[in-house]
Design a protein around this motif. Structure first.
Motif, PDB file in Angstrom:
ATOM      1  N   GLU A   1      14.854   9.024  -7.479  1.00 28.00           N
ATOM      2  CA  GLU A   1      15.953   9.541  -6.675  1.00 28.00           C
ATOM      3  C   GLU A   1      16.725   8.432  -5.967  1.00 28.00           C
ATOM      4  N   ALA A   2      16.010   7.437  -5.450  1.00 25.87           N
ATOM      5  CA  ALA A   2      16.688   6.338  -4.763  1.00 25.87           C
ATOM      6  C   ALA A   2      17.583   5.563  -5.728  1.00 25.87           C
ATOM      7  N   ILE A   3      17.124   5.378  -6.962  1.00 20.79           N
ATOM      8  CA  ILE A   3      17.922   4.683  -7.968  1.00 20.79           C
ATOM      9  C   ILE A   3      19.179   5.480  -8.287  1.00 20.79           C
ATOM     10  N   GLU A   4      19.023   6.786  -8.433  1.00 20.15           N
ATOM     11  CA  GLU A   4      20.173   7.638  -8.729  1.00 20.15           C
ATOM     12  C   GLU A   4      21.173   7.638  -7.576  1.00 20.15           C
ATOM     13  N   MET A   5      20.671   7.659  -6.345  1.00 21.82           N
ATOM     14  CA  MET A   5      21.564   7.603  -5.187  1.00 21.82           C
ATOM     15  C   MET A   5      22.309   6.277  -5.129  1.00 21.82           C
ATOM     16  N   SER A   6      21.620   5.181  -5.482  1.00 18.73           N
ATOM     17  CA  SER A   6      22.267   3.873  -5.522  1.00 18.73           C
ATOM     18  C   SER A   6      23.397   3.862  -6.541  1.00 18.73           C
ATOM     19  N   MET A   7      23.154   4.484  -7.693  1.00 15.71           N
ATOM     20  CA  MET A   7      24.188   4.539  -8.726  1.00 15.71           C
ATOM     21  C   MET A   7      25.418   5.282  -8.220  1.00 15.71           C
ATOM     22  N   ARG A   8      25.187   6.369  -7.475  1.00 18.34           N
ATOM     23  CA  ARG A   8      26.332   7.121  -6.940  1.00 18.34           C
ATOM     24  C   ARG A   8      27.054   6.324  -5.851  1.00 18.34           C
TER      25      ARG A   8
ATOM     26  N   THR B   1      19.139   0.378  -3.938  1.00 17.78           N
ATOM     27  CA  THR B   1      17.912   1.172  -3.996  1.00 17.78           C
ATOM     28  C   THR B   1      16.958   0.867  -2.846  1.00 17.78           C
ATOM     29  N   GLU B   2      16.721  -0.420  -2.580  1.00 16.83           N
ATOM     30  CA  GLU B   2      15.765  -0.798  -1.532  1.00 16.83           C
ATOM     31  C   GLU B   2      16.218  -0.312  -0.155  1.00 16.83           C
ATOM     32  N   TYR B   3      17.509  -0.417   0.130  1.00 17.62           N
ATOM     33  CA  TYR B   3      18.020   0.010   1.429  1.00 17.62           C
ATOM     34  C   TYR B   3      17.929   1.524   1.584  1.00 17.62           C
ATOM     35  N   ILE B   4      18.226   2.239   0.503  1.00 17.85           N
ATOM     36  CA  ILE B   4      18.146   3.704   0.528  1.00 17.85           C
ATOM     37  C   ILE B   4      16.714   4.137   0.800  1.00 17.85           C
ATOM     38  N   MET B   5      15.746   3.477   0.180  1.00 23.45           N
ATOM     39  CA  MET B   5      14.345   3.816   0.415  1.00 23.45           C
ATOM     40  C   MET B   5      13.935   3.533   1.854  1.00 23.45           C
ATOM     41  N   THR B   6      14.488   2.489   2.442  1.00 22.08           N
ATOM     42  CA  THR B   6      14.174   2.166   3.834  1.00 22.08           C
ATOM     43  C   THR B   6      14.711   3.240   4.772  1.00 22.08           C
ATOM     44  N   ASP B   7      15.904   3.741   4.486  1.00 24.54           N
ATOM     45  CA  ASP B   7      16.495   4.786   5.315  1.00 24.54           C
ATOM     46  C   ASP B   7      15.865   6.153   5.063  1.00 24.54           C
TER      47      ASP B   7
ATOM     48  N   ASP C   1       0.817  -1.219   0.000  1.00 24.08           N
ATOM     49  CA  ASP C   1       0.000   0.000   0.000  1.00 24.08           C
ATOM     50  C   ASP C   1       0.852   1.271   0.000  1.00 24.08           C
ATOM     51  N   GLU C   2       2.142   1.127  -0.331  1.00 22.17           N
ATOM     52  CA  GLU C   2       3.033   2.291  -0.379  1.00 22.17           C
ATOM     53  C   GLU C   2       3.387   2.602  -1.837  1.00 22.17           C
ATOM     54  N   MET C   3       2.811   3.683  -2.357  1.00 25.11           N
ATOM     55  CA  MET C   3       2.987   4.034  -3.772  1.00 25.11           C
ATOM     56  C   MET C   3       4.449   4.289  -4.152  1.00 25.11           C
ATOM     57  N   PRO C   4       5.278   4.943  -3.300  1.00 22.45           N
ATOM     58  CA  PRO C   4       6.686   5.134  -3.686  1.00 22.45           C
ATOM     59  C   PRO C   4       7.419   3.825  -3.956  1.00 22.45           C
ATOM     60  N   VAL C   5       7.069   2.779  -3.211  1.00 23.95           N
ATOM     61  CA  VAL C   5       7.689   1.474  -3.451  1.00 23.95           C
ATOM     62  C   VAL C   5       7.277   0.949  -4.827  1.00 23.95           C
ATOM     63  N   TRP C   6       5.989   1.053  -5.154  1.00 19.64           N
ATOM     64  CA  TRP C   6       5.518   0.618  -6.465  1.00 19.64           C
ATOM     65  C   TRP C   6       6.230   1.365  -7.586  1.00 19.64           C
ATOM     66  N   THR C   7       6.225   2.682  -7.511  1.00 17.89           N
ATOM     67  CA  THR C   7       6.775   3.473  -8.614  1.00 17.89           C
ATOM     68  C   THR C   7       8.273   3.255  -8.771  1.00 17.89           C
ATOM     69  N   THR C   8       8.997   3.247  -7.656  1.00 18.06           N
ATOM     70  CA  THR C   8      10.452   3.093  -7.740  1.00 18.06           C
ATOM     71  C   THR C   8      10.838   1.699  -8.221  1.00 18.06           C
ATOM     72  N   MET C   9      10.182   0.670  -7.702  1.00 17.14           N
ATOM     73  CA  MET C   9      10.511  -0.693  -8.113  1.00 17.14           C
ATOM     74  C   MET C   9      10.121  -0.961  -9.569  1.00 17.14           C
ATOM     75  N   ILE C  10       9.008  -0.370 -10.028  1.00 26.26           N
ATOM     76  CA  ILE C  10       8.637  -0.519 -11.434  1.00 26.26           C
ATOM     77  C   ILE C  10       9.662   0.172 -12.329  1.00 26.26           C
ATOM     78  N   LEU C  11      10.106   1.359 -11.916  1.00 25.31           N
ATOM     79  CA  LEU C  11      11.144   2.053 -12.678  1.00 25.31           C
ATOM     80  C   LEU C  11      12.424   1.231 -12.737  1.00 25.31           C
ATOM     81  N   LYS C  12      12.822   0.684 -11.608  1.00 23.13           N
ATOM     82  CA  LYS C  12      14.037  -0.138 -11.561  1.00 23.13           C
ATOM     83  C   LYS C  12      13.888  -1.351 -12.479  1.00 23.13           C
ATOM     84  N   TYR C  13      12.739  -1.992 -12.431  1.00 23.63           N
ATOM     85  CA  TYR C  13      12.464  -3.161 -13.264  1.00 23.63           C
ATOM     86  C   TYR C  13      12.528  -2.800 -14.750  1.00 23.63           C
ATOM     87  N   LEU C  14      11.907  -1.687 -15.111  1.00 22.53           N
ATOM     88  CA  LEU C  14      11.891  -1.250 -16.511  1.00 22.53           C
ATOM     89  C   LEU C  14      13.290  -0.868 -16.988  1.00 22.53           C
ATOM     90  N   TYR C  15      14.044  -0.165 -16.139  1.00 23.79           N
ATOM     91  CA  TYR C  15      15.409   0.210 -16.516  1.00 23.79           C
ATOM     92  C   TYR C  15      16.255  -1.029 -16.809  1.00 23.79           C
TER      93      TYR C  15
END
Length: 266
Positions: free
Chosen positions: A176-183, A162-168, A93-107
């Protein structure tokens, strides 16, 4: 950064007296994957094979919050000293998790798609030319597919935090979480790759236990990866404290917090 052996020791210390809970948690996770996939795919099977292929992709997307919950559960266990089954499902039920994980999957799919298309084209051309033996064509096909998958695995490790960054950082948005993971993973992908490879021996042994060993190996692996993230975060914090700010006052670094209090741009 902390050596891989020490990361594993930290994971073992966290899992001490929690092995059975971790194994049960892993069992429920894989049963959930099977149940959701079986239900979604089975629902559309009468519509034909082409529809089932598309529905399989849909099932993978539906599973993303479940996979997220499983991944971060072992990180939260390090911090909160508990592992609860409900953590698997709490992110649906957390939309940021859906959107970020879908983006990661698509990338990841976009990174692997061009290489696979090229690999299929090369294989078809070889088959059409009919100038090579079947064994030679098979060997070349394996090599081509392997090379085509390299960009996928490079990005897989690049996005792996990405997942750990979102948890923190619960308030972090979409990409943004994906970009932070890349850095975070710049110059560190090889180290995590070697860390993952170090579990191959255990995986081979687990096969001879009819798969039961994986119920213990997978928590060990995920907890070690969580230790990797904490070690990397601490290293970046240390480096950030020594990094001078830009003269124009612009944001030049990220200070990754050592506690679950988010991050600040400096």
């Amino acid at each position: 950064m902390v050596r891989n052996g020490e990361l594993k020791n930290r994971a073992l210390a966290v899992l001490e007296a929690k092995w059975m809970s971790a194994a049960l948690f892993t069992f429920v996770f894989y049963i959930s994957i099977y149940a959701i996939t079986f239900f979604v795919v089975g629902l559309f099977t009468p519509l034909g094979e082409n529809v089932v292929t598309l529905v399989s992709l849909l099932a993978n997307i539906i599973l993303l919050p479940l996979v997220f919950g499983f991944t971060v559960a072992f990180y939260r266990m390090r911090k909160e000293n508990k592992l609860e089954i409900k953590m698997l499902y709490k992110y649906y039920d957390e939309m940021p998790v859906w959107t970020t994980m879908i983006l990661k999957y698509l990338y990841l799919m976009l990174w692997v798609l061009p290489g696979l298309i090229a690999a299929v084209a090369i294989i078809l051309l070889m088959a059409y030319s009919n100038t090579m033996s079947e064994i030679t064509m098979t060997c070349i096909a394996i090599i081509v597919v392997f090379l085509a998958m390299i960009p996928y695995y490079v990005k897989y490790y690049s996005y792996s935090m990405t997942e750990y960054i979102m948890t923190d950082n619960p308030g972090i948005k979409n990409n943004e979480a994906i970009e932070m993971s890349m850095r975070m993973m710049q110059g560190k992908k090889e180290k995590l790759f070697v860390l993952d490879l170090s579990f191959i021996g255990w995986a081979i042994l687990a096969v001879f236990t009819l798969g039961i060993g994986f119920l213990f190996l997978i928590p060990y692996w995920y907890t070690t990866r969580a230790a990797f993230y904490e070690s990397l975060k601490a290293e970046l914090n240390s480096d950030a404290q020594d990094e001078p700010q830009a003269t124009n006052g612009s944001s030049v670094i990220y200070d990754f917090k050592t506690e679950n209090t988010g991050y600040t741009k400096q």
